[in-house]
Design an enzyme around this catalytic site. Structure first.
Site, short mmCIF file in Angstrom:
data_model
loop_
_atom_site.label_atom_id
_atom_site.label_comp_id
_atom_site.label_asym_id
_atom_site.label_seq_id
_atom_site.Cartn_x
_atom_site.Cartn_y
_atom_site.Cartn_z
N HIS A 176 0.74 -1.36 -0.12
CA HIS A 176 -0.11 0.05 -0.02
C HIS A 176 0.89 1.34 -0.19
O HIS A 176 2.11 1.42 0.38
CB HIS A 176 -0.87 0.01 1.36
CG HIS A 176 -2.23 -1.02 1.17
ND1 HIS A 176 -2.07 -2.21 1.54
CD2 HIS A 176 -3.62 -0.56 0.60
CE1 HIS A 176 -3.28 -2.76 1.53
NE2 HIS A 176 -4.13 -1.87 0.51
N LYS A 202 -0.65 4.79 4.46
CA LYS A 202 -1.52 4.06 5.13
C LYS A 202 -1.53 3.87 6.51
O LYS A 202 -0.14 3.55 6.96
CB LYS A 202 -1.59 2.71 4.67
CG LYS A 202 -2.51 1.73 4.93
CD LYS A 202 -2.97 0.59 4.03
CE LYS A 202 -3.75 -0.40 4.69
NZ LYS A 202 -5.21 0.24 4.78
N1 LIG Z 1 -12.96 -0.69 3.10
C1 LIG Z 1 -12.59 -0.21 1.95
O1 LIG Z 1 -12.65 -0.68 0.61
C2 LIG Z 1 -11.50 0.87 1.96
C3 LIG Z 1 -10.57 1.31 0.79
C4 LIG Z 1 -9.74 2.36 1.25
C5 LIG Z 1 -9.42 2.88 2.44
N2 LIG Z 1 -9.95 1.95 3.51
C6 LIG Z 1 -9.82 2.58 4.88
O2 LIG Z 1 -10.63 3.77 5.03
C7 LIG Z 1 -10.10 4.74 6.07
C8 LIG Z 1 -10.05 5.91 5.34
O3 LIG Z 1 -8.98 5.87 4.36
P1 LIG Z 1 -8.41 7.28 3.38
O4 LIG Z 1 -7.46 6.60 2.53
O5 LIG Z 1 -9.63 7.96 2.97
O6 LIG Z 1 -7.92 8.09 4.58
P2 LIG Z 1 -7.70 9.61 4.83
O7 LIG Z 1 -6.77 9.83 5.94
O8 LIG Z 1 -7.49 10.28 3.47
O9 LIG Z 1 -9.26 10.08 5.24
C9 LIG Z 1 -9.79 9.91 6.60
C10 LIG Z 1 -10.51 11.32 6.98
O10 LIG Z 1 -11.19 11.18 7.96
C11 LIG Z 1 -11.31 12.29 8.64
N3 LIG Z 1 -11.48 12.46 10.19
C12 LIG Z 1 -10.82 12.02 11.25
N4 LIG Z 1 -11.43 12.00 12.28
C13 LIG Z 1 -12.82 12.22 11.90
C14 LIG Z 1 -13.99 12.45 12.61
N5 LIG Z 1 -14.21 12.27 14.01
N6 LIG Z 1 -15.24 12.45 12.04
C15 LIG Z 1 -15.00 12.65 10.62
N7 LIG Z 1 -13.90 12.80 9.90
C16 LIG Z 1 -12.86 12.46 10.48
C17 LIG Z 1 -9.76 12.93 8.46
O11 LIG Z 1 -9.79 14.30 8.71
C18 LIG Z 1 -9.78 12.39 6.87
O12 LIG Z 1 -9.97 13.69 6.09
C19 LIG Z 1 -8.69 3.96 6.40
O13 LIG Z 1 -8.94 3.13 7.56
C20 LIG Z 1 -8.51 3.11 5.20
O14 LIG Z 1 -7.55 2.00 5.42
C21 LIG Z 1 -11.04 1.08 3.40
#
Ligand SMILES: NC(=O)c1ccc[n+]([C@@H]2O[C@H](COP(=O)([O-])OP(=O)(O)OC[C@H]3O[C@@H](n4cnc5c(N)ncnc54)[C@H](O)[C@@H]3O)[C@@H](O)[C@H]2O)c1
Length: 257
Positions: free
Chosen positions: A150, A154
Site C-alpha cells: 500500500h 496508510k
Molecule cells: N473498505 C475499503 O474498501 C477501504 C478502501 C480504502 C481505504 N479504506 C480505509 O478507510 C479509512 C480512510 O482511508 P483514507 O485513505 O480515505 O484516509 P484519509 O486519511 O485520506 O481520510 C480520513 C478522513 O477522516 C477524517 N476524520 C478523522 N477523524 C474524523 C471524525 N471524527 N469525523 C469525521 N472525519 C474524521 C480525516 O480528517 C480525513 O479527512 C482507512 O481506515 C483506510 O484503511 C477502506
C-alpha cells in the site's frame, strides 16, 4: 425514491471520491459531510463540511438515511454509536479496528439499524477472498504467504484486506499460527506468513502465494484506483437502505453468500 446520504471523512482520500460518486446518481442525495478538517468547505449540491463534533445534530436535521464512514478506528466507533442511536443505516469502510471495538460496534448496531462493514468494498477483492478459500482447501499442506502493498500514508498494517485473507485461510486450513514478517535464523513452520510493503502511492495490492513441491500458485488482486472501493461503498449504501437491521458483509451486497 431518493436515498439521503451522509459521509464521514468527507475531506479524506476515500470520502472525496465517495461524494463524487453519490453526486453521479439521481436516486442518491448528499445531505451532509463530516470531517475534522476543512469545516465549511463546499461538497457540492449546497452541502458543506460539518464539524465532526456536530454529527448527531446535523444527521438529525438533514434527515440522513445512510452514513458512509471512512475515517479512523476511534472516529468510526463513535460515529456508529451516534448513527445507530438515530436509526441511520451504515456503510463502514474504516480498517484497523480492533476486535474489541468491532464487538462494541456490533452491539451498538444490533437490532437497530442495518450496516455493511467491509475492509474492502471492491468486487474483485470479494471474489479474491472466495478464490483463496477454494485454493487453500485444494492445496493441502502447501506453504501459504500473504503479501500486501500500500501507499506510504496508510496507517494500519497489515491491511484489513490481508487480515480478512488470513482469517479465511486459517479457517479453510485449520492453521492457527500467523507470522508477521521474518528476521534472523529459523526454519519455516506450518504458519501463514504475512508481509506488508508500504511505498509511494500504491493503491492496494494483495497476493496469496501457495507453494508446494515443484510448483507455486499465486492469486493476486491489484486495485488501480480507489474508484473500485468508492463505487462498491455507494452500491452498499443503496443496498443497506432496503434491508432489515443487522450487520452485513460486502458479499451480502454482491449476492455472493
Ligand atoms: N473498505 C475499503 O474498501 C477501504 C478502501 C480504502 C481505504 N479504506 C480505509 O478507510 C479509512 C480512510 O482511508 P483514507 O485513505 O480515505 O484516509 P484519509 O486519511 O485520506 O481520510 C480520513 C478522513 O477522516 C477524517 N476524520 C478523522 N477523524 C474524523 C471524525 N471524527 N469525523 C469525521 N472525519 C474524521 C480525516 O480528517 C480525513 O479527512 C482507512 O481506515 C483506510 O484503511 C477502506
Amino acid at each position: 425514491m431518493t436515498i439521503k446520504i451522509a459521509v464521514a471523512g468527507s475531506k479524506g482520500r476515500m470520502g472525496q471520491l465517495i461524494i463524487e460518486e453519490v453526486h453521479r446518481f439521481e436516486d442518491l442525495e448528499l445531505v451532509a459531510g463530516f470531517d475534522i478538517l476543512g469545516v465549511g468547505d463546499p461538497l457540492g449540491g449546497g452541502v458543506i463540511v460539518s464539524d465532526a463534533s456536530d454529527l448527531a445534530e446535523v444527521l438529525r436535521r438533514s434527515g440522513a438515511q445512510v452514513l458512509i464512514d471512512f475515517t479512523t478506528p476511534a472516529a468510526t466507533t463513535e460515529n456508529v454509536r451516534v448513527a445507530a442511536d438515530l436509526g441511520v443505516d451504515l456503510v463502514v469502510g474504516t480498517t484497523g479496528i480492533s476486535e474489541d471495538l468491532k464487538k462494541e460496534m456490533a452491539r451498538d448496531i444490533d437490532g437497530r439499524v442495518a450496516a455493511v462493514i467491509s475492509p474492502n468494498f471492491s468486487v474483485g477483492v470479494n471474489l479474491f477472498w472466495k478464490l483463496i478459500e477454494v485454493a487453500a482447501k485444494s492445496l493441502e499442506g502447501y506453504d501459504i504467504e500473504v503479501i500486501e502493498a500500500h501507499h506510504r500514508n496508510k496507517m494500519d498494517a497489515p491491511s484489513g484486506t490481508a487480515t480478512e485473507a488470513v482469517r479465511v485461510l486459517a479457517k479453510a486450513t485449520g492453521r492457527s499460527e500467523v507470522v508477521y514478517g521474518r528476521e534472523g535464523q529459523g526454519l519455516r513452520g506450518d504458519e501463514i506468513g504475512v508481509h506488508a510493503v508500504r511505498a509511494g502511492d500504491i493503491v492496494g495490492d494483495h497476493t496469496v502465494l501457495f507453494a508446494g513441491p515443484g510448483e507455486r500458485l499465486e492469486i493476486k488482486h491489484q486495485a488501480h484506483s480507489r474508484q473500485a472501493f468508492a463505487s462498491g461503498a455507494v452500491r452498499a449504501a443503496r443496498w443497506v437502505a432496503s434491508v432489515p437491521s443487522g450487520v452485513y458483509a460486502m458479499a451480502d451486497v454482491l449476492g455472493q453468500k
